[in-house]
Design a protein around this motif. Structure first.
Motif, short mmCIF file in Angstrom:
data_model
loop_
_atom_site.label_atom_id
_atom_site.label_comp_id
_atom_site.label_asym_id
_atom_site.label_seq_id
_atom_site.Cartn_x
_atom_site.Cartn_y
_atom_site.Cartn_z
N GLY A 16 0.82 -0.87 -0.29
CA GLY A 16 0.18 -0.18 -0.24
C GLY A 16 1.03 1.37 0.05
N PRO A 19 -0.16 7.73 1.82
CA PRO A 19 0.28 7.81 3.10
C PRO A 19 1.04 7.35 4.21
CG PRO A 19 -2.10 9.18 3.92
CD PRO A 19 -2.54 7.55 2.90
N ALA A 20 0.11 6.14 5.25
CA ALA A 20 1.23 5.39 6.09
C ALA A 20 2.17 4.48 4.70
CB ALA A 20 0.28 4.01 6.13
N ASP A 39 1.49 -0.98 -4.90
CA ASP A 39 0.09 -0.35 -4.62
C ASP A 39 -0.38 -1.01 -6.09
OD1 ASP A 39 -1.21 2.02 -2.86
OD2 ASP A 39 -1.55 1.12 -4.81
N ARG A 40 -2.06 -2.30 -5.71
CA ARG A 40 -2.76 -2.08 -6.54
C ARG A 40 -3.36 -1.25 -8.20
NH1 ARG A 40 -7.35 -4.47 -3.52
NH2 ARG A 40 -8.06 -2.30 -2.59
N GLY A 45 -3.06 6.75 -2.28
CA GLY A 45 -4.80 6.31 -1.27
C GLY A 45 -5.36 7.31 -2.03
N GLN A 46 -6.82 6.93 -0.25
CA GLN A 46 -7.63 7.97 -0.46
C GLN A 46 -7.09 9.18 -0.09
OE1 GLN A 46 -9.96 6.74 3.17
NE2 GLN A 46 -8.28 5.02 3.16
N ASN A 55 -6.35 20.43 7.44
CA ASN A 55 -5.69 20.08 8.40
C ASN A 55 -4.44 18.62 8.38
OD1 ASN A 55 -6.75 17.35 7.50
ND2 ASN A 55 -8.14 16.97 9.08
N VAL A 89 -0.71 -7.15 -3.91
CA VAL A 89 -0.66 -8.27 -3.49
C VAL A 89 -1.93 -9.03 -3.09
CG1 VAL A 89 0.11 -8.97 -1.58
CG2 VAL A 89 1.80 -7.20 -2.22
N SER A 122 -2.54 -1.33 3.90
CA SER A 122 -3.58 -1.50 2.39
C SER A 122 -4.73 -0.64 2.34
CB SER A 122 -3.31 -2.91 2.23
OG SER A 122 -3.87 -4.04 3.06
N TRP A 145 -16.92 12.97 2.85
CA TRP A 145 -15.43 13.66 4.16
C TRP A 145 -16.15 15.72 4.03
CZ3 TRP A 145 -12.46 11.51 6.43
CH2 TRP A 145 -11.30 12.08 7.43
N GLY A 298 -1.70 2.32 10.01
CA GLY A 298 -2.99 3.44 8.72
C GLY A 298 -4.66 3.06 8.96
N ASP A 299 -4.82 2.93 8.15
CA ASP A 299 -6.34 3.42 8.12
C ASP A 299 -7.19 1.36 8.34
OD1 ASP A 299 -6.57 6.29 7.81
OD2 ASP A 299 -8.42 5.39 6.54
N ARG A 307 -7.22 9.30 9.54
CA ARG A 307 -6.74 11.08 9.46
C ARG A 307 -4.56 10.27 8.82
NH1 ARG A 307 -10.44 11.60 10.83
NH2 ARG A 307 -11.16 13.68 12.77
N VAL A 308 -4.54 11.76 7.98
CA VAL A 308 -3.71 11.65 7.03
C VAL A 308 -2.15 11.61 8.05
CG1 VAL A 308 -1.95 12.79 5.70
CG2 VAL A 308 -4.03 12.58 4.88
C1 LIG Z 1 -12.74 12.06 0.23
C2 LIG Z 1 -11.83 11.29 1.30
C3 LIG Z 1 -10.87 13.15 2.15
C4 LIG Z 1 -10.01 13.01 3.27
N1 LIG Z 1 -9.98 14.15 3.70
C5 LIG Z 1 -8.86 13.59 4.64
C6 LIG Z 1 -8.39 15.22 5.33
O1 LIG Z 1 -8.48 16.34 4.51
N2 LIG Z 1 -7.30 15.12 6.46
C7 LIG Z 1 -7.37 14.13 6.87
O2 LIG Z 1 -7.09 13.90 7.95
N3 LIG Z 1 -7.60 12.60 6.61
C8 LIG Z 1 -8.56 12.47 5.31
N4 LIG Z 1 -9.67 10.80 4.39
C9 LIG Z 1 -9.03 9.94 5.20
C10 LIG Z 1 -7.40 9.66 4.69
O3 LIG Z 1 -7.15 10.22 3.46
C11 LIG Z 1 -7.26 8.60 5.11
O4 LIG Z 1 -7.32 8.43 6.50
C12 LIG Z 1 -5.84 8.20 5.17
O5 LIG Z 1 -5.53 8.58 3.37
C13 LIG Z 1 -5.22 6.43 5.25
O6 LIG Z 1 -3.68 6.19 4.85
P1 LIG Z 1 -3.66 4.12 4.76
O7 LIG Z 1 -2.13 4.90 3.82
O8 LIG Z 1 -3.53 3.87 5.90
O9 LIG Z 1 -4.74 3.91 4.03
P2 LIG Z 1 -5.31 4.46 1.88
O10 LIG Z 1 -5.01 5.32 2.28
O11 LIG Z 1 -6.86 3.61 1.87
O12 LIG Z 1 -3.95 3.60 0.92
C14 LIG Z 1 -4.12 2.36 0.63
C15 LIG Z 1 -3.63 1.75 -0.07
O13 LIG Z 1 -3.27 0.78 0.28
C16 LIG Z 1 -3.19 0.46 -1.55
N5 LIG Z 1 -3.81 -1.43 -1.47
C17 LIG Z 1 -5.18 -1.77 -1.05
N6 LIG Z 1 -4.68 -3.37 -1.04
C18 LIG Z 1 -3.97 -3.83 -1.79
C19 LIG Z 1 -2.90 -4.92 -1.94
N7 LIG Z 1 -3.90 -5.98 -2.14
N8 LIG Z 1 -2.36 -4.81 -3.12
C20 LIG Z 1 -1.46 -3.83 -2.75
N9 LIG Z 1 -1.60 -2.18 -2.82
C21 LIG Z 1 -3.37 -2.17 -1.81
C22 LIG Z 1 -4.43 0.69 -2.07
O14 LIG Z 1 -4.73 1.51 -3.37
C23 LIG Z 1 -4.76 2.19 -1.41
O15 LIG Z 1 -3.24 3.11 -2.30
C24 LIG Z 1 -10.16 11.98 3.26
C25 LIG Z 1 -10.45 10.50 2.96
C26 LIG Z 1 -11.23 10.67 1.74
C27 LIG Z 1 -12.15 8.89 1.74
#
Ligand SMILES: Cc1cc2nc3c(=O)[nH]c(=O)nc-3n(C[C@H](O)[C@H](O)[C@H](O)COP(=O)(O)OP(=O)(O)OC[C@H]3O[C@@H](n4cnc5c(N)ncnc54)[C@H](O)[C@@H]3O)c2cc1C
Length: 328
Positions: A16, A19-20, A39-40, A45-46, A55, A89, A122, A145, A298-299, A307-308
């Motif tokens: 993934g 941000p994480a 990353d797939r 990510g989100q 923020n 993956v 992920s 959001w 992360g999420d 949160r990011v």
């Molecule tokens: C519309 C929207 C607006 C947002 N605005 C804010 C904001 O203003 N401030 C804030 O703090 N937070 C915001 N958030 C929340 C924030 O984006 C998430 O908390 C943050 O992106 C989580 O990061 P992450 O890396 O844990 O997961 P994700 O961002 O979900 O990234 C996970 C990645 O893993 C990849 N993945 C998944 N499964 C697989 C696999 N099997 N193999 C390979 N890759 C895989 C996905 O493609 C993805 O790129 C927002 C969310 C959304 C949806």
């Protein structure tokens, strides 16, 4: 994209590139570890899909999610992190006796990746309502959001908000200060079972928030991706309502991207999020899963703050745990 070297064993493989994952890549790469990140879909990510993040610490005027994530991606590349994007993956193999110090991840094109430690980053997907064509309104009228950006789009208007958890409550309170009216639609008979008392009290004290219990959205009307009306059914009264509303907010939870972990022995909670630390097994480090040297951040992590900044913080923190794992 180069094929993955099947004979190489990376210090850490990150699944993934949100941000994480990107934060893990930057810190692990900068501290001299050999790193592969997969990353797939695409990096970011989100967060990468967010039109504006208002923020995140240090960006007082906000920054587009893609600009923030692109900086992190370039930074990870600068530190020599290898990327396999898009590459999905599909499995994490339980090490056998012969390869007990090495994990193998299977990638969708049947490539295999060797790793001394694994970071699961992920993420999750926000849930959609089961309404045909809802995706055509996303990005313009259906929001997952509620930041100042969304508030600006619907300033002074009526909006509908679906959800009964704390994130829905926080969004309702915020939006009420920006819009003329918030229709808060919930399936249950009341909010008390799912929302903190202080939020219920605040919401019920707001004159421009109307709570509709036992209510479900049944249809969305609009053209060219612009919502014109929302229809809902008030089940208790057997009443169907149509209101001219151009913005619908959905806070109905998220599903983790953990299907690929089935059969891996990584313990999940009842909703499919990855358990870590003491919740996963005895003697586990804070971000470690039930499998030694496999971490989750992360999420996707059970109990995470969505949160990011939280995802980035866990990405930095997990690298210290990876060093400890590698030193054993
Ligand atoms: C519309 C929207 C607006 C947002 N605005 C804010 C904001 O203003 N401030 C804030 O703090 N937070 C915001 N958030 C929340 C924030 O984006 C998430 O908390 C943050 O992106 C989580 O990061 P992450 O890396 O844990 O997961 P994700 O961002 O979900 O990234 C996970 C990645 O893993 C990849 N993945 C998944 N499964 C697989 C696999 N099997 N193999 C390979 N890759 C895989 C996905 O493609 C993805 O790129 C927002 C969310 C959304 C949806």
């Amino acid at each position: 994209m180069r094929p993955i070297d099947p004979n190489r064993v990376y210090d850490v493989v990150i699944v993934g590139a949100g941000p994480a994952g990107l934060a893990t890549a930057v810190y692990a790469g900068s501290e001299g570890l050999s790193v592969l990140m997969l990353d797939r879909r695409a990096f970011g990510g989100q967060a990468g899909a967010s039109a504006r993040i208002e923020n995140y610490l240090g960006f007082p005027t906000g920054i587009t999610g893609m600009a923030l994530m692109a900086r992190a991606y370039n930074q990870a590349q600068k530190f020599g992190v290898e990327m396999a994007i898009p590459d999905e993956v599909i499995g994490l193999d339980v090490p056998t006796r012969s390869d007990k110090d090495c994990f193998f991840l299977t990638v969708s094109n049947n490539e295999r990746v060797g790793a001394r430690s694994v970071v699961i980053a992920s993420g999750a997907r926000y849930r959609r309502l089961p309404i045909a064509g809802i995706e055509s309104f996303e990005g313009t009228s259906v929001h997952y959001w509620a930041s100042p950006l969304e508030a600006k789009l619907c300033a002074g208007q009526e909006v509908a908000l679906v959800g009964a958890g704390n994130s829905a409550g926080q969004a309702a309170v915020y939006l009420a200060s920006q819009v003329s009216k918030v229709w808060l639609l919930i399936r249950a008979r009341d909010l008390a079972a799912t929302m903190s008392r202080y939020l219920v009290d605040r919401i019920t004290g707001l004159p421009n928030v109307e709570i509709l219990t036992q209510t479900a959205v049944t249809d969305l009307e609009g053209r060219d991706g612009v919502l014109e009306a929302v229809r809902w059914r008030r089940h208790a009264r057997e009443e169907d309502v149509r209101r001219p509303i151009q913005h619908l907010f959905l806070f109905i939870g998220a599903d983790p991207n953990t299907d690929w972990l089935s059969g891996s022995g990584v313990a999940l909670d009842s909703r499919g999020f990855v358990l870590t630390g003491a919740d996963a097994a005895a003697n586990r480090r804070p971000l470690e899963t039930s499998r030694r040297d496999v971490f989750a951040i992360g999420d996707v992590r059970s109990g995470s703050i969505k949160r990011v900044a939280a995802a980035v913080g866990e990405g930095a923190q997990v690298v210290a745990a990876v060093h400890t794992a590698l030193a054993r």
